[in-house]
Design a protein around this motif. Sequence first.
Motif, PDB file in Angstrom:
ATOM      1  N   GLU A 315       0.820  -1.211   0.000  1.00  0.00           N
ATOM      2  CA  GLU A 315       0.000   0.000   0.000  1.00  0.00           C
ATOM      3  C   GLU A 315       0.852   1.258   0.000  1.00  0.00           C
ATOM      4  OE1 GLU A 315      -2.947   0.076   3.009  1.00  0.00           O
ATOM      5  OE2 GLU A 315      -3.782  -1.889   2.507  1.00  0.00           O
ATOM      6  N   ALA A 316       1.929   1.263   0.801  1.00  0.00           N
ATOM      7  CA  ALA A 316       2.779   2.452   0.865  1.00  0.00           C
ATOM      8  C   ALA A 316       3.458   2.714  -0.476  1.00  0.00           C
ATOM      9  CB  ALA A 316       3.838   2.280   1.960  1.00  0.00           C
ATOM     10  N   GLU A 317       3.913   1.644  -1.148  1.00  0.00           N
ATOM     11  CA  GLU A 317       4.568   1.804  -2.438  1.00  0.00           C
ATOM     12  C   GLU A 317       3.590   2.312  -3.498  1.00  0.00           C
ATOM     13  OE1 GLU A 317       4.847  -0.856  -0.548  1.00  0.00           O
ATOM     14  OE2 GLU A 317       6.942  -1.449  -0.344  1.00  0.00           O
ATOM     15  N   ILE A 318       2.353   1.820  -3.468  1.00  0.00           N
ATOM     16  CA  ILE A 318       1.341   2.292  -4.417  1.00  0.00           C
ATOM     17  C   ILE A 318       1.032   3.765  -4.171  1.00  0.00           C
ATOM     18  CG2 ILE A 318      -1.079   2.043  -5.114  1.00  0.00           C
ATOM     19  CD1 ILE A 318      -0.783  -0.959  -4.541  1.00  0.00           C
ATOM     20  N   GLU A 319       0.978   4.148  -2.902  1.00  0.00           N
ATOM     21  CA  GLU A 319       0.728   5.549  -2.565  1.00  0.00           C
ATOM     22  C   GLU A 319       1.866   6.436  -3.071  1.00  0.00           C
ATOM     23  OE1 GLU A 319       0.014   8.373   1.388  1.00  0.00           O
ATOM     24  OE2 GLU A 319      -0.025   6.193   1.568  1.00  0.00           O
ATOM     25  N   ASP A 320       3.109   5.990  -2.898  1.00  0.00           N
ATOM     26  CA  ASP A 320       4.250   6.763  -3.387  1.00  0.00           C
ATOM     27  C   ASP A 320       4.237   6.862  -4.910  1.00  0.00           C
ATOM     28  OD1 ASP A 320       5.424   7.475  -0.990  1.00  0.00           O
ATOM     29  OD2 ASP A 320       6.702   5.701  -0.882  1.00  0.00           O
ATOM     30  N   LEU A 321       3.876   5.779  -5.575  1.00  0.00           N
ATOM     31  CA  LEU A 321       3.797   5.790  -7.033  1.00  0.00           C
ATOM     32  C   LEU A 321       2.733   6.775  -7.497  1.00  0.00           C
ATOM     33  CD1 LEU A 321       4.554   4.643  -9.789  1.00  0.00           C
ATOM     34  CD2 LEU A 321       3.082   2.682  -9.328  1.00  0.00           C
ATOM     35  N   GLY A 322       1.561   6.774  -6.831  1.00  0.00           N
ATOM     36  CA  GLY A 322       0.513   7.729  -7.183  1.00  0.00           C
ATOM     37  C   GLY A 322       0.940   9.164  -6.968  1.00  0.00           C
ATOM     38  N   TRP A 323       1.674   9.420  -5.866  1.00  0.00           N
ATOM     39  CA  TRP A 323       2.187  10.778  -5.623  1.00  0.00           C
ATOM     40  C   TRP A 323       3.147  11.204  -6.728  1.00  0.00           C
ATOM     41  CZ3 TRP A 323       7.549  10.924  -4.698  1.00  0.00           C
ATOM     42  CH2 TRP A 323       8.070  12.209  -4.636  1.00  0.00           C
ATOM     43  N   TYR A 324       4.081  10.326  -7.099  1.00  0.00           N
ATOM     44  CA  TYR A 324       5.087  10.691  -8.101  1.00  0.00           C
ATOM     45  C   TYR A 324       4.428  11.001  -9.437  1.00  0.00           C
ATOM     46  CZ  TYR A 324       9.564  10.618 -10.570  1.00  0.00           C
ATOM     47  OH  TYR A 324      10.670  10.957 -11.317  1.00  0.00           O
ATOM     48  N   LEU A 325       3.491  10.136  -9.852  1.00  0.00           N
ATOM     49  CA  LEU A 325       2.816  10.344 -11.132  1.00  0.00           C
ATOM     50  C   LEU A 325       1.902  11.564 -11.097  1.00  0.00           C
ATOM     51  CD1 LEU A 325       1.803   6.646 -11.912  1.00  0.00           C
ATOM     52  CD2 LEU A 325       3.636   7.945 -13.005  1.00  0.00           C
ATOM     53  N   GLY A 326       1.234  11.764  -9.954  1.00  0.00           N
ATOM     54  CA  GLY A 326       0.213  12.796  -9.881  1.00  0.00           C
ATOM     55  C   GLY A 326       0.702  14.171  -9.501  1.00  0.00           C
ATOM     56  N   THR A 327       1.930  14.261  -8.935  1.00  0.00           N
ATOM     57  CA  THR A 327       2.397  15.577  -8.488  1.00  0.00           C
ATOM     58  C   THR A 327       3.663  16.018  -9.228  1.00  0.00           C
ATOM     59  OG1 THR A 327       1.362  15.215  -6.329  1.00  0.00           O
ATOM     60  CG2 THR A 327       2.947  17.003  -6.479  1.00  0.00           C
ATOM     61  N   PRO A 328       4.884  15.588  -8.857  1.00  0.00           N
ATOM     62  CA  PRO A 328       6.046  16.154  -9.546  1.00  0.00           C
ATOM     63  C   PRO A 328       6.091  15.818 -11.037  1.00  0.00           C
ATOM     64  CG  PRO A 328       6.714  14.345  -8.104  1.00  0.00           C
ATOM     65  CD  PRO A 328       5.292  14.641  -7.785  1.00  0.00           C
ATOM     66  N   LEU A 329       5.716  14.595 -11.420  1.00  0.00           N
ATOM     67  CA  LEU A 329       5.756  14.250 -12.839  1.00  0.00           C
ATOM     68  C   LEU A 329       4.677  15.000 -13.610  1.00  0.00           C
ATOM     69  CD1 LEU A 329       6.965  12.616 -15.122  1.00  0.00           C
ATOM     70  CD2 LEU A 329       5.411  10.743 -14.538  1.00  0.00           C
ATOM     71  N   ALA A 330       3.467  15.057 -13.062  1.00  0.00           N
ATOM     72  CA  ALA A 330       2.391  15.790 -13.735  1.00  0.00           C
ATOM     73  C   ALA A 330       2.743  17.260 -13.887  1.00  0.00           C
ATOM     74  CB  ALA A 330       1.082  15.620 -12.955  1.00  0.00           C
ATOM     75  N   ASN A 331       3.314  17.877 -12.849  1.00  0.00           N
ATOM     76  CA  ASN A 331       3.705  19.286 -12.932  1.00  0.00           C
ATOM     77  C   ASN A 331       4.748  19.508 -14.024  1.00  0.00           C
ATOM     78  OD1 ASN A 331       1.990  20.041 -10.854  1.00  0.00           O
ATOM     79  ND2 ASN A 331       3.552  19.843  -9.255  1.00  0.00           N
ATOM     80  N   GLU A 332       5.712  18.589 -14.122  1.00  0.00           N
ATOM     81  CA  GLU A 332       6.762  18.723 -15.139  1.00  0.00           C
ATOM     82  C   GLU A 332       6.182  18.552 -16.545  1.00  0.00           C
ATOM     83  OE1 GLU A 332      10.780  19.346 -16.290  1.00  0.00           O
ATOM     84  OE2 GLU A 332       9.847  19.478 -14.316  1.00  0.00           O
ATOM     85  N   MET A 333       5.283  17.595 -16.731  1.00  0.00           N
ATOM     86  CA  MET A 333       4.707  17.378 -18.059  1.00  0.00           C
ATOM     87  C   MET A 333       3.851  18.563 -18.492  1.00  0.00           C
ATOM     88  SD  MET A 333       3.844  13.327 -18.519  1.00  0.00           S
ATOM     89  CE  MET A 333       2.678  13.213 -17.169  1.00  0.00           C
TER      90      MET A 333
END
Length: 478
Positions: A315-333
């Motif tokens: 669960e923690a890893e899925i949460e971290d993956l969602g954060w990475y995709l949804g926040t810093p990566l989304a902002n950069e894209m």
Amino acid sequence: MSIRHVVLSDLHLGARDSLLTHVHGSGAIADGPSEVLASFANGLRETLADQEKPRLVLLGDALDLGLSPFGDVSKSFLQLLDAFYPANGPDLFDREIIYIAGNHDHHLWRIAQDNGFLSALQNGEIPGDLDAVSTIFGTPSHRCRLMESLITHRPHLRDASVKIAYPNWGLSDRGTGRAIVMHHGHYLDGMYRALSNMRAFLGDGEARPATMRQLEQENGPWIDFLWSDLGSAGEIGSEAGSLYEVMLSAGASHDFAEGIARRITGGLHSKLGINPKMPLKYGVTLDNLIRAGVDLTAGRAAERQRDGYGHVLGEAEIEDLGWYLGTPLANEMRQELADMPHELSFIFGHTHKPFQDELLVDGYDVPVGVFNTGGWVLDEPTLMPVQGCAAMLVSDELEVASLRLFNDPTDGVMAPVRVEGSGRTNHLADDAAEAVERASAHWSDFSRIVHARIGQEADKRVHQMLERSDADLREAAE
């Protein structure tokens, strides 16, 4: 449809526990590819026989600078070149290689940062600082000087190049609305965001940075210091050995974390005159902060690593993956593309646990296709059920398919090499599966060779562990 990119990660070239490193019985790095590497190249060559040469993407930890000396790593990279670009045969890949640094080879990005700054100075500019990160899309502007210097040892490859990106690199097609982003995967792991966690611990904002730049500026020096250059650290590097072996024991990982903390605080005092007992904030001393940071990374993260061998993502890893995709990566894209892609595929490694799936992430129109490459290194005496390796195939239409190479043998039988998609409609997976079937004889040889090598390594590891146990018992008796 053609395969335009092949993505490999976690090769750990130079490490003795990598299935790809060719080592003599004496322990020295040998010349030429290992039997596993040679058979892998043969299988790929037959599978891609009717294709235009794809571009090779090395997705981090290709070089095991974290735990292996530069010389060993360099010789092992030449083994890879000899397998993929033989002097007496056709190239397997295009001669422009894309390299995306990870945690064990983060130092390559630091070298690229330094070279970029020096080049600007030579051109009469004085930049404000080093480039913290590279852009995601487009051909990377930085070059990997170490790899390109090694390529000069193979004169027939004089026109080859290695472009380095960090921490992400990707492809996009505005017409189809598709995009692919590749990241080694270490920033999905809280142990590599230790300094961001410390900042939040001291009461300064959120622990998870909102931008790639902040993420790297806060944590890059920590990664480079402890995780990307131990191989050239002499005695301390050899004492570290394989960190994954240490993580198998709660007591050993605690002792390891304590040892690192003592070295850091002792060095600050003896070499820089900094008192580790100096107060920082809320009664927290520098010594407390360092010990907490090391415990959060080399200590408690070790416990998560041990607990995580039975599943691909918790669960923690899925949460971290969602954060990475949804926040810093989304902002950069959004900054680079103006609009978010309609359909995103995300490729990463780092965990040594290959899988493919789809993940619902806020801000994306459709579920994100998520692919993990697994890895080529044996983290334990034998593979655990979820451990193994895959290569990612990327088509000219930006579809992704996973070439599943091996997993833990079930009842002594190695599963055959196969192609799998993430669940969405995927023409590439169908076409690649046919190509793999045509090359089935080569892949059967590969599976047999990998299975034998895993067995050899398991026997060797068990023997080493028994020797250590006997030594510990003798020491306790004395």
